[in-house]
Design an enzyme around this catalytic site. Sequence first.
Site, PDB file in Angstrom:
ATOM      1  N   GLU A  91       0.826  -1.206   0.000  1.00 31.35           N
ATOM      2  CA  GLU A  91       0.000   0.000   0.000  1.00 31.35           C
ATOM      3  C   GLU A  91       0.859   1.253   0.000  1.00 31.35           C
ATOM      4  O   GLU A  91       1.898   1.298   0.652  1.00 31.35           O
ATOM      5  CB  GLU A  91      -0.823   0.055   1.292  1.00 31.35           C
ATOM      6  CG  GLU A  91      -1.975  -0.885   1.325  1.00 31.35           C
ATOM      7  CD  GLU A  91      -2.736  -0.777   2.641  1.00 31.35           C
ATOM      8  OE1 GLU A  91      -2.731   0.298   3.271  1.00 31.35           O
ATOM      9  OE2 GLU A  91      -3.334  -1.783   3.027  1.00 31.35           O
ATOM     10  N   CYS A 104       3.362   8.519   1.089  1.00 29.86           N
ATOM     11  CA  CYS A 104       3.771   7.653   2.200  1.00 29.86           C
ATOM     12  C   CYS A 104       3.983   6.250   1.644  1.00 29.86           C
ATOM     13  O   CYS A 104       3.042   5.625   1.155  1.00 29.86           O
ATOM     14  CB  CYS A 104       2.672   7.659   3.265  1.00 29.86           C
ATOM     15  SG  CYS A 104       2.962   6.489   4.601  1.00 29.86           S
ATOM     16  N   CYS A 111       5.407  -6.947   8.106  1.00 28.22           N
ATOM     17  CA  CYS A 111       6.301  -6.364   9.108  1.00 28.22           C
ATOM     18  C   CYS A 111       6.437  -7.377  10.235  1.00 28.22           C
ATOM     19  O   CYS A 111       5.501  -8.114  10.521  1.00 28.22           O
ATOM     20  CB  CYS A 111       5.683  -5.070   9.646  1.00 28.22           C
ATOM     21  SG  CYS A 111       6.711  -4.193  10.850  1.00 28.22           S
ATOM     22  N   CYS A 115       3.500  -4.499  16.487  1.00 30.15           N
ATOM     23  CA  CYS A 115       2.888  -3.509  17.379  1.00 30.15           C
ATOM     24  C   CYS A 115       1.395  -3.831  17.553  1.00 30.15           C
ATOM     25  O   CYS A 115       0.717  -4.207  16.597  1.00 30.15           O
ATOM     26  CB  CYS A 115       3.074  -2.102  16.826  1.00 30.15           C
ATOM     27  SG  CYS A 115       4.804  -1.628  16.707  1.00 30.15           S
ATOM     28  N   CYS A 118      -1.425  -2.120  15.264  1.00 25.76           N
ATOM     29  CA  CYS A 118      -1.127  -1.940  13.836  1.00 25.76           C
ATOM     30  C   CYS A 118      -1.600  -3.125  13.000  1.00 25.76           C
ATOM     31  O   CYS A 118      -1.374  -4.282  13.370  1.00 25.76           O
ATOM     32  CB  CYS A 118       0.376  -1.749  13.679  1.00 25.76           C
ATOM     33  SG  CYS A 118       0.896  -1.547  11.973  1.00 25.76           S
ATOM     34  N   GLU A 176       9.156  -1.880   8.667  1.00 28.69           N
ATOM     35  CA  GLU A 176      10.086  -1.142   9.507  1.00 28.69           C
ATOM     36  C   GLU A 176      11.317  -0.820   8.648  1.00 28.69           C
ATOM     37  O   GLU A 176      12.102  -1.713   8.323  1.00 28.69           O
ATOM     38  CB  GLU A 176      10.458  -1.994  10.727  1.00 28.69           C
ATOM     39  CG  GLU A 176      11.621  -1.488  11.545  1.00 28.69           C
ATOM     40  CD  GLU A 176      11.552  -0.008  11.917  1.00 28.69           C
ATOM     41  OE1 GLU A 176      10.490   0.462  12.363  1.00 28.69           O
ATOM     42  OE2 GLU A 176      12.570   0.685  11.729  1.00 28.69           O
ATOM     43  N   ASN A 305      -5.978   4.954  14.770  1.00 27.29           N
ATOM     44  CA  ASN A 305      -6.906   4.571  13.724  1.00 27.29           C
ATOM     45  C   ASN A 305      -7.413   3.174  14.084  1.00 27.29           C
ATOM     46  O   ASN A 305      -6.648   2.223  14.045  1.00 27.29           O
ATOM     47  CB  ASN A 305      -6.125   4.509  12.407  1.00 27.29           C
ATOM     48  CG  ASN A 305      -6.941   5.007  11.256  1.00 27.29           C
ATOM     49  OD1 ASN A 305      -8.150   4.797  11.195  1.00 27.29           O
ATOM     50  ND2 ASN A 305      -6.275   5.655  10.329  1.00 27.29           N
ATOM     51  N   CYS A 348      -2.862   1.915   8.340  1.00 22.96           N
ATOM     52  CA  CYS A 348      -1.826   1.194   7.607  1.00 22.96           C
ATOM     53  C   CYS A 348      -2.191  -0.272   7.489  1.00 22.96           C
ATOM     54  O   CYS A 348      -2.519  -0.912   8.470  1.00 22.96           O
ATOM     55  CB  CYS A 348      -0.500   1.247   8.345  1.00 22.96           C
ATOM     56  SG  CYS A 348      -0.134   2.806   9.099  1.00 22.96           S
TER      57      CYS A 348
HETATM   58  N1  SAH Z   1       7.754   0.815  11.371  1.00 23.85           N
HETATM   59  C1  SAH Z   1       7.846   2.234  11.338  1.00 23.85           C
HETATM   60  C2  SAH Z   1       7.092   2.888  10.210  1.00 23.85           C
HETATM   61  C3  SAH Z   1       5.741   2.355   9.838  1.00 23.85           C
HETATM   62  S1  SAH Z   1       4.408   2.618  10.933  1.00 23.85           S
HETATM   63  C4  SAH Z   1       7.441   2.814  12.674  1.00 23.85           C
HETATM   64  O1  SAH Z   1       7.110   2.047  13.555  1.00 23.85           O
HETATM   65  O2  SAH Z   1       7.522   4.016  12.849  1.00 23.85           O
HETATM   66  C5  SAH Z   1       4.049   4.347  10.791  1.00 23.85           C
HETATM   67  C6  SAH Z   1       3.398   4.933  12.016  1.00 23.85           C
HETATM   68  O3  SAH Z   1       2.008   4.569  12.086  1.00 23.85           O
HETATM   69  C7  SAH Z   1       4.019   4.452  13.303  1.00 23.85           C
HETATM   70  O4  SAH Z   1       4.137   5.518  14.194  1.00 23.85           O
HETATM   71  C8  SAH Z   1       2.979   3.449  13.779  1.00 23.85           C
HETATM   72  O5  SAH Z   1       3.117   3.196  15.135  1.00 23.85           O
HETATM   73  C9  SAH Z   1       1.711   4.137  13.383  1.00 23.85           C
HETATM   74  N2  SAH Z   1       0.517   3.294  13.372  1.00 23.85           N
HETATM   75  C10 SAH Z   1       0.405   1.995  13.039  1.00 23.85           C
HETATM   76  N3  SAH Z   1      -0.858   1.582  13.166  1.00 23.85           N
HETATM   77  C11 SAH Z   1      -1.577   2.629  13.573  1.00 23.85           C
HETATM   78  C12 SAH Z   1      -2.950   2.826  13.892  1.00 23.85           C
HETATM   79  N4  SAH Z   1      -3.832   1.840  13.804  1.00 23.85           N
HETATM   80  N5  SAH Z   1      -3.333   4.070  14.281  1.00 23.85           N
HETATM   81  C13 SAH Z   1      -2.434   5.078  14.367  1.00 23.85           C
HETATM   82  N6  SAH Z   1      -1.148   4.951  14.079  1.00 23.85           N
HETATM   83  C14 SAH Z   1      -0.707   3.744  13.706  1.00 23.85           C
END
Ligand code: SAH
Length: 358
Positions: A91, A104, A111, A115, A118, A176, A305, A348
Site C-alpha cells: 500500500e 507515504c 512487518c 505492534c 497496527c 520497519e 486509527n 496502515c
Molecule cells: N515501522 C515504522 C514505520 C511504519 S508505521 C514505525 O514504527 O515508525 C508508521 C506509524 O504509524 C508508526 O508511528 C505506527 O506506530 C503508526 N501506526 C500503526 N498503526 C496505527 C494505527 N492503527 N493508528 C495510528 N497509528 C498507527
Amino acid sequence: MEDISSRNIDELKNYAASLGEKPFRAKQIYKWLHQSLSESFEEMTDIPKALRTRLSNQAYITAPEKVEVQISKEDGTRKYLFRLPDDSLVETVLMRYKYGLSVCISSQVGCRMGCAFCASGMNGLARGLTPGEMLGQIEAIQRDIFNETAGAVPKPDSEEYLRNRISHVVVMGTGEPLDNYDNLLSFIRLLTDENGLHLSQRNLTVSTCGIVPKINELAEKKLEITLALSLHAPTQEKRKKLMPIANRYDIHEAVDAMKSYQEKTGRRVTFEYSLIKGVNDTDEDAEELSELLWRGAHMNLIPVNPVKERSFAAPTRAAAMDFQRKLEKFGINATIRREMGQDIDGACGQLRRRHLER
Ligand code: SAH
C-alpha cells in the site's frame, strides 16, 4: 534477471560495462527510468534497438502494477494498492498538503515488529522491498499524476513538471525501514539523485519503531533527512505492552539514540504518539512524557486509527487537544496530526489485508 530499477548510476555504469556498452548509456537508461518514468525498455528511443532487446531479455523494471485506488472525497487523499513482480501486495498513500504532494511508502511486505495497534504486522514479515520497489511506488503515482494533469510526463524542470511533482516522501507505510536498512539507504540515494526525481533530503522523513543500533549507524551518515521515533508510551512498562521492540531496546536507549541523532546531524527529530483512549492519554501519561523527553522536543499526536481486529479506540477531539495542551505546558511542542482519508481504508495495512482475506 537484473533488477535495473534498484541500480544507482555507478552501478548502472558497471552493468553497462558488463554488456560491453559505454558509460553514457547508463546515464541515458537512468534518466529514462527515473526522470521520464518509463515502464518499458521499448520507450527508450535513443537506445539502439538491439540493446533495448537485450535489456528486455536480461533485465526488468519494477513498475508496481495498480490493483486498486481509493480516493477520498473529503480531501483527495489516495490509497494505492500495488502488485510487485513477485505478486506481493503493498500500500502507498498520496496526500495533498498546502506545501505540495506527499507520498507515504511501504518499506517491507508485511512487518515483523508486531505492534499491538497496527494492522500491517498481523501476518508477519514476508520480505523487505528492494530500493527500486520503494522508489517505484513514488514513480508510479507521479506518472499517474502527470498523466492526469499534463497528459504525459513533462520535461523535468518545466513548469508543468514542477507544479505537479511529488515534493515530500515519508517512509511510514507498512514495514520497519531500519529492518531493511541497506535497501533504505540505496533508495534514499536513488530518490535524491539529480538525474532522477531529485527530491531534497530535507523533504524525506523516515519513521522507526526504534532499532537502536541502526539509528546510531544512520546518524553517522550525516544525512539531512528527518528521523521520527514511534514512541506511543511514556514508560518502558507501558511501551512493552504496545510494542514488542521495547523488549529488545529500552525506551530510554531509544530516546537517547534519537537525542544523539539530533546532535550529530543537526536535524530536529520528531516523536510519534498514537493516542489510545484510556491506554496512553491520561494526565499522568503527559507528565511522564515530559520527564522522558526534553523541553522543545517535537511530538506528533495521532489519534489511533481503529483496526477491526483490535479493540483500541481514539480519544475524542477535545481529549486529544487537552493532552496536547498538557504537553505544551511541559515545554513539549505537540501537534495533532490532521487525519486524512478518513472515508477510505485509513489505517496502515487495512487495504492490503482486505485483499489478502479474499
Ligand atoms: N515501522 C515504522 C514505520 C511504519 S508505521 C514505525 O514504527 O515508525 C508508521 C506509524 O504509524 C508508526 O508511528 C505506527 O506506530 C503508526 N501506526 C500503526 N498503526 C496505527 C494505527 N492503527 N493508528 C495510528 N497509528 C498507527
